[in-house]
Design a protein around this motif. Structure first.
Motif, short mmCIF file in Angstrom:
data_model
loop_
_atom_site.label_atom_id
_atom_site.label_comp_id
_atom_site.label_asym_id
_atom_site.label_seq_id
_atom_site.Cartn_x
_atom_site.Cartn_y
_atom_site.Cartn_z
N GLU A 137 -16.64 93.67 -18.85
CA GLU A 137 -16.79 92.32 -18.31
C GLU A 137 -16.35 92.19 -16.85
O GLU A 137 -16.76 91.26 -16.15
CB GLU A 137 -16.01 91.31 -19.17
CG GLU A 137 -14.50 91.50 -19.21
CD GLU A 137 -14.03 92.40 -20.34
OE1 GLU A 137 -12.88 92.21 -20.79
OE2 GLU A 137 -14.79 93.27 -20.78
N SER A 138 -15.53 93.13 -16.36
CA SER A 138 -15.06 93.05 -14.97
C SER A 138 -15.82 93.99 -14.03
O SER A 138 -15.37 94.26 -12.92
CB SER A 138 -13.56 93.35 -14.90
OG SER A 138 -12.81 92.37 -15.62
N CYS A 139 -16.96 94.50 -14.46
CA CYS A 139 -17.76 95.37 -13.60
C CYS A 139 -18.29 94.57 -12.40
O CYS A 139 -18.43 93.35 -12.47
CB CYS A 139 -18.93 95.99 -14.37
SG CYS A 139 -20.26 94.83 -14.75
N CYS A 399 -21.00 94.67 -19.57
CA CYS A 399 -21.18 94.49 -18.14
C CYS A 399 -22.46 93.70 -17.89
O CYS A 399 -23.53 94.07 -18.37
CB CYS A 399 -21.28 95.86 -17.46
SG CYS A 399 -21.77 95.80 -15.72
N PRO A 400 -22.39 92.61 -17.13
CA PRO A 400 -23.58 91.79 -16.87
C PRO A 400 -24.64 92.50 -16.04
O PRO A 400 -25.79 92.02 -15.96
CB PRO A 400 -23.02 90.57 -16.13
CG PRO A 400 -21.71 91.01 -15.58
CD PRO A 400 -21.17 92.02 -16.53
N LEU A 401 -24.30 93.63 -15.44
CA LEU A 401 -25.28 94.37 -14.63
C LEU A 401 -26.18 95.26 -15.49
O LEU A 401 -27.20 95.77 -14.98
CB LEU A 401 -24.55 95.25 -13.61
CG LEU A 401 -23.61 94.55 -12.64
CD1 LEU A 401 -22.87 95.57 -11.79
CD2 LEU A 401 -24.38 93.59 -11.75
N VAL A 402 -25.82 95.46 -16.74
CA VAL A 402 -26.57 96.35 -17.62
C VAL A 402 -27.76 95.61 -18.23
O VAL A 402 -27.59 94.57 -18.85
CB VAL A 402 -25.67 96.93 -18.74
CG1 VAL A 402 -26.49 97.76 -19.72
CG2 VAL A 402 -24.56 97.76 -18.13
N ARG A 403 -28.94 96.16 -18.02
CA ARG A 403 -30.15 95.56 -18.59
C ARG A 403 -30.25 95.92 -20.06
O ARG A 403 -30.15 97.09 -20.43
CB ARG A 403 -31.38 96.07 -17.85
CG ARG A 403 -31.45 95.62 -16.39
CD ARG A 403 -32.70 96.12 -15.69
NE ARG A 403 -32.72 97.57 -15.59
CZ ARG A 403 -32.12 98.23 -14.60
NH1 ARG A 403 -31.47 97.58 -13.66
NH2 ARG A 403 -32.17 99.54 -14.56
#
Length: 405
Positions: A137-139, A399-403
């Motif tokens: 979550e902190s990525c 991680c919100p960057l992971v599709r």
């Protein structure tokens, strides 16, 4: 003659233009790297001045300049306080125009510094801290978790121990972000493998007295006492186990974040038989030995995985700046993620979209005094844990960057 002079003049102008373009591509005409680490506290042996030295060695080996501009290294002691780390990172970014910060030992410190790097759009490379939050979550788009994390340590050590019959656990856990995270990670591995956790003692960070915690662990009857701590906390816990007569025939210690300096600090007599997972061991092959002996000449101790990773990641960063032709954060990050890592620290390493650098890890066991043949000959390798198995799978990432899908 006039034509020749004109051609020479044009060539000189072209070279000057290229040099000017390269200079313009480097912000403020200097590439600055900041080492934020624990210089004198509980984690100073496994990182500290050794981490700063490893970064300086990388800069020297690179030639001390990139794209014709000098490389500077700054260093600071965060004193294991997140606010000090965040404030120093802010000052470095705003006033001294630091381009990249690194080491960041201590998970609370790393989380604070990474957040500041995100706010200021600079690069943060975490080598010292292990909290999985850094790639969950902190990525961030411009942070990298390079050396190790709690998932890799738990996955390697705990899974192997449970397979060997160590199916009941009691934790001695450092009561802060890192210790709590590694306890959760190991618990998940143990229970999934059919084992159980019978209890936990939470101790303060940098504890001096482990007597009551060790008495509780001994009384639990658990086959495995998991040390969910690091640095001098781990050293003191291992010493306490020996003092309180922990019998290896009944209970074994599992080091969940153990580094070679911890083993050196406690000695083989007390540490023998401890199982652990490592990202790097100085005596693995000719390549690791060559670099490690150079490090030893300067620091008078063999490097930890954190020290080796600081060198490796700094070289990877500087090569990315060179190949990208700029120190601009987004461009350099894209180049770092696109380029495999092949050096003495990692083979075929790569940086994923969540910032996790994935590479092989190694299950080790501490040798007995009789097995050790020379100074710092401390480990025997039990298994290689492939990169694909060592680290948290992307499909489990938050991680919100992971599709997804």
């Amino acid at each position: 003659m006039n034509r020749l002079a004109g051609a020479c003049g044009a060539a000189a102008l072209a070279i000057a233009s290229i040099a000017q373009a390269q200079g313009d591509a480097i912000s403020d005409g200097v590439v600055r790297i900041g080492v934020i680490t624990d210089m004198g506290g509980v984690l100073s042996e496994l990182s500290g001045r050794g981490s700063a030295m490893a970064v300086k060695m990388a800069v020297e080996d690179f030639g001390s300049q990139v794209l014709g501009k000098p490389i500077e290294v700054l260093e600071v002691d965060h004193q294991n306080k997140a606010d000090i780390a965040a404030n120093k990172a802010r000052e470095w970014f705003d006033v001294q125009k630091v381009d990249m910060i690194t080491d960041l030992t201590n998970s609370a410190v790393a989380l604070a510094a990474v957040d500041m790097a995100k706010q200021k759009n600079r690069i943060a490379i975490v080598n010292g801290a292990g909290a999985l939050r850094l790639t969950n979550e902190s990525c961030t788009p411009n942070s990298i978790h390079y050396a190790w994390d709690t998932y890799a340590m738990a996955n390697g050590t705990a899974r192997a121990i449970v397979k060997k019959g160590g199916d009941s656990w009691y934790f001695l856990t450092a009561d802060y972000a890192f210790g709590q995270q590694i306890e959760r990670d190991v618990t998940e591995v143990v229970t999934a493998a059919g084992g159980k956790v019978v209890g936990t003692s939470r101790h303060p960070f940098n504890a001096s007295d482990f007597s009551s915690f060790m008495v509780a662990a001994k009384g639990s009857g658990a086959k495995i006492i998991g040390l969910a701590n690091g640095g001098s906390d781990t050293i003191n816990a291992i010493k306490s186990a020996q003092e309180f007569g922990i019998d290896p025939a009944r209970q074994n210690l599992a080091g969940l974040a153990v580094f070679i300096t911890d083993i050196h600090g406690v000695g083989l007599k007390a540490a023998q038989g401890v199982m652990l997972t490592e990202a790097f061991y100085w005596d693995s092959n000719d390549e690791t030995r060559q670099w490690s002996r150079r490090f030893f000449e300067r620091m008078k101790k063999m490097p930890t995985a954190i020290h080796a990773a600081n060198y490796s990641s700094t070289m990877h960063y500087l090569r990315a700046v060179r190949d990208a032709g700029t120190d601009a954060t987004g461009t350099v990050m894209a180049k770092m993620k696109a380029t495999p890592i092949n050096d003495f620290f990692a083979k075929n390493g790569r940086i994923r979209e969540d910032g996790r650098m994935v590479h092989d890890m190694y299950l080790m066991q501490v040798k007995t005094p009789a097995e050790s043949k020379y100074p710092w000959d401390y480990y025997k390798r039990l298994a290689v844990i492939p990169a694909a198995e060592a680290f948290q799978p992307l499909e489990k990432s938050t991680c919100p960057l992971v599709r997804k899908g």
